[in-house]
Design an enzyme around this catalytic site. Structure first.
Site: not given
Ligand code: NAI
Length: 246
Positions: A63, A89, A154, A156, A158
């Site tokens: 992305v 996401n 991170y 910044a 968000k």
């Molecule tokens: P995760 O690491 O399990 O999943 C993130 C997914 O995004 C992975 O499948 C990864 O391969 C994909 N990804 C990473 N970079 C990418 C790119 N450049 N292009 C396309 N896909 C890409 O993480 P999770 O925990 O499921 O996080 C999902 C969202 O929720 C993120 O934006 C994270 O910042 C946000 N978030 C998560 C929290 C948590 O406690 N787990 C808390 C607050 C926000």
């Protein structure tokens, strides 16, 4: 089946919160475009949905790259003919204290989390403006509002996603497109699996509901924001954090 006939594009949809969002939207009838950099995981996720009779396909794209995102939207439009729902996401962390943070760590997180969200909103706005309808949900974070030591890049990124959400909401509202953010707190996924037991315990002391969130907790809020029930809600940040921020 509130999303029957609708196509949802979910970035970072291969696993974690993104996969749970795909699950929620599919359970209400949506067709899924699962987008990720992890080709094998994305394909396995899409295949698991198809086995259950859900129309789903995996697309590989970074992305952070405008060229990748343009190609991606072309491929999804060619395959499904429309994009009704966009869930931004995909996200990464590269934690470090400001004093030690390398330029690459700063740039990588801003590129994926903030620029990636912008790239996808820009690409989705064209078909959504034409259709005069659409729903965009950006996944922000509680730390985008509160800050967090060790997460300058991170937090910044968000906080930027929240500003971007409000601007996009204002620019797209007159054409029937809503843009909102969901700000999760501490959710158990691969991303937080990297945390030490100590850090995990410290997080939980500031969660009034006294448990970590699940990907499904976040996914249900996203489903609500994409539903008819949320038709008059735009430019908002819905906090799904067990009461961490209030
Ligand atoms: P995760 O690491 O399990 O999943 C993130 C997914 O995004 C992975 O499948 C990864 O391969 C994909 N990804 C990473 N970079 C990418 C790119 N450049 N292009 C396309 N896909 C890409 O993480 P999770 O925990 O499921 O996080 C999902 C969202 O929720 C993120 O934006 C994270 O910042 C946000 N978030 C998560 C929290 C948590 O406690 N787990 C808390 C607050 C926000």
């Amino acid at each position: 089946m509130g999303f029957a006939g609708k196509t949802a594009l979910i970035t970072g949809g291969a696993r974690g919160i993104g996969r749970a969002i795909a699950e929620e939207l599919a359970s209400a009838g949506a067709t899924l475009a699962i987008v990720d950099v992890l080709q094998d995981v994305a394909e396995a996720t899409a295949a698991a949905f198809r086995e259950r009779g859900v129309e789903a396909a995996a697309f590989v794209a970074n992305v952070a790259s405008p060229a990748d995102v343009d190609r991606l939207f072309g491929e999804v439009m060619a395959r499904f003919g429309k994009i009704d729902i966009l869930i931004n996401n995909a996200g990464i962390t590269r934690d470090n204290l400001i004093m030690r943070m390398k330029e690459e760590e700063w740039d990588a997180v801003i590129a994926v989390n903030l620029k990636g969200t912008f790239n996808c909103i820009k690409a989705a706005s064209r078909p959504m403006l034409k259709a005069r309808s659409g729903c965009i949900v950006n996944i922000a974070s509680v730390v985008g509002v509160m800050g967090n030591a060790g997460q300058a890049n991170y937090s910044a990124s968000k906080a930027g996603v929240i500003g971007l959400t409000k601007t996009a909401a204002k620019e797209l509202a007159s054409r029937g497109i809503t843009v909102n953010a969901v700000a999760p707190g501490y959710i158990e996924t691969d991303m937080t699996g990297k945390l030490s037991e100590e850090a995990r315990k410290a997080f939980l002391t500031v969660v009034p509901l006294a448990r970590p969130g699940t990907p499904q907790d976040v996914a249900r809020a996203v489903r609500f924001l994409c539903s008819e029930d949320a038709a008059y809600i735009t430019g908002q940040v819905l906090h799904v954090d067990g009461g961490m921020l209030m």
